[in-house]
Design a protein around this motif. Sequence first.
Motif, mmCIF file in Angstrom:
data_model
loop_
_atom_site.group_PDB
_atom_site.id
_atom_site.type_symbol
_atom_site.label_atom_id
_atom_site.label_comp_id
_atom_site.label_asym_id
_atom_site.label_seq_id
_atom_site.Cartn_x
_atom_site.Cartn_y
_atom_site.Cartn_z
ATOM 1 N N UNK A 62 -35.771 33.646 37.052
ATOM 2 C CA UNK A 62 -36.335 34.811 37.737
ATOM 3 C C UNK A 62 -35.653 36.126 37.381
ATOM 4 N N UNK A 63 -34.661 36.088 36.522
ATOM 5 C CA UNK A 63 -34.022 37.306 36.049
ATOM 6 C C UNK A 63 -33.030 37.915 37.018
ATOM 7 N N UNK A 64 -32.335 38.916 36.503
ATOM 8 C CA UNK A 64 -31.377 39.709 37.270
ATOM 9 C C UNK A 64 -31.817 41.163 37.163
ATOM 10 N N UNK A 65 -31.695 41.890 38.267
ATOM 11 C CA UNK A 65 -32.133 43.282 38.298
ATOM 12 C C UNK A 65 -30.968 44.198 38.651
ATOM 13 N N UNK A 66 -30.901 45.318 37.957
ATOM 14 C CA UNK A 66 -29.923 46.352 38.218
ATOM 15 C C UNK A 66 -30.693 47.630 38.501
ATOM 16 N N UNK A 67 -30.599 48.099 39.740
ATOM 17 C CA UNK A 67 -31.299 49.300 40.158
ATOM 18 C C UNK A 67 -32.795 49.242 39.818
ATOM 19 N N UNK A 68 -33.402 48.082 40.071
ATOM 20 C CA UNK A 68 -34.838 47.895 39.884
ATOM 21 C C UNK A 68 -35.278 47.512 38.481
ATOM 22 N N UNK A 69 -34.379 47.570 37.511
ATOM 23 C CA UNK A 69 -34.715 47.231 36.125
ATOM 24 C C UNK A 69 -34.196 45.841 35.793
ATOM 25 N N UNK A 70 -35.065 45.016 35.182
ATOM 26 C CA UNK A 70 -34.647 43.672 34.820
ATOM 27 C C UNK A 70 -33.718 43.705 33.613
ATOM 28 N N UNK A 86 -29.331 42.393 41.747
ATOM 29 C CA UNK A 86 -30.170 41.491 42.541
ATOM 30 C C UNK A 86 -30.412 40.240 41.728
ATOM 31 N N UNK A 87 -29.985 39.132 42.269
ATOM 32 C CA UNK A 87 -30.182 37.811 41.672
ATOM 33 C C UNK A 87 -31.002 37.015 42.669
ATOM 34 N N UNK A 88 -32.200 36.624 42.307
ATOM 35 C CA UNK A 88 -33.068 35.953 43.260
ATOM 36 C C UNK A 88 -33.318 36.887 44.435
#
Length: 97
Positions: A62-70, A86-88
């Motif tokens: 499901x990827x990892x997001x930093x400030x809304x960007x994957x 954000x992880x999961x």
Amino acid sequence: LLRPKSDTPCYVGRSKGKKFVKNGISLGKDAEISTTHGKFLVETGLGNLGPTFYFVDVGSTNGTFLEGEQLEPEKLVRLTEGMELRLGSSNLKIMLS
């Protein structure tokens, strides 16, 4: 609280395996996190330079997001104070002190 060493990554994921319990983060209740989702790395500074910290998504589902960007899988991302990953469905705030 993680205390990564320059020769040992700190893993984050859903697993309750030894590498997560001993030197990582197990987020076993978050069903959106991969078994091995990512890892934190530290590069020791030279001279008066302090250590540099990184995060790598190791190809999570499901990827990892930093400030809304994957984040791009397998790419080092330099971490700075206050960043939020954000992880999961879990949010991790980076504190480097």
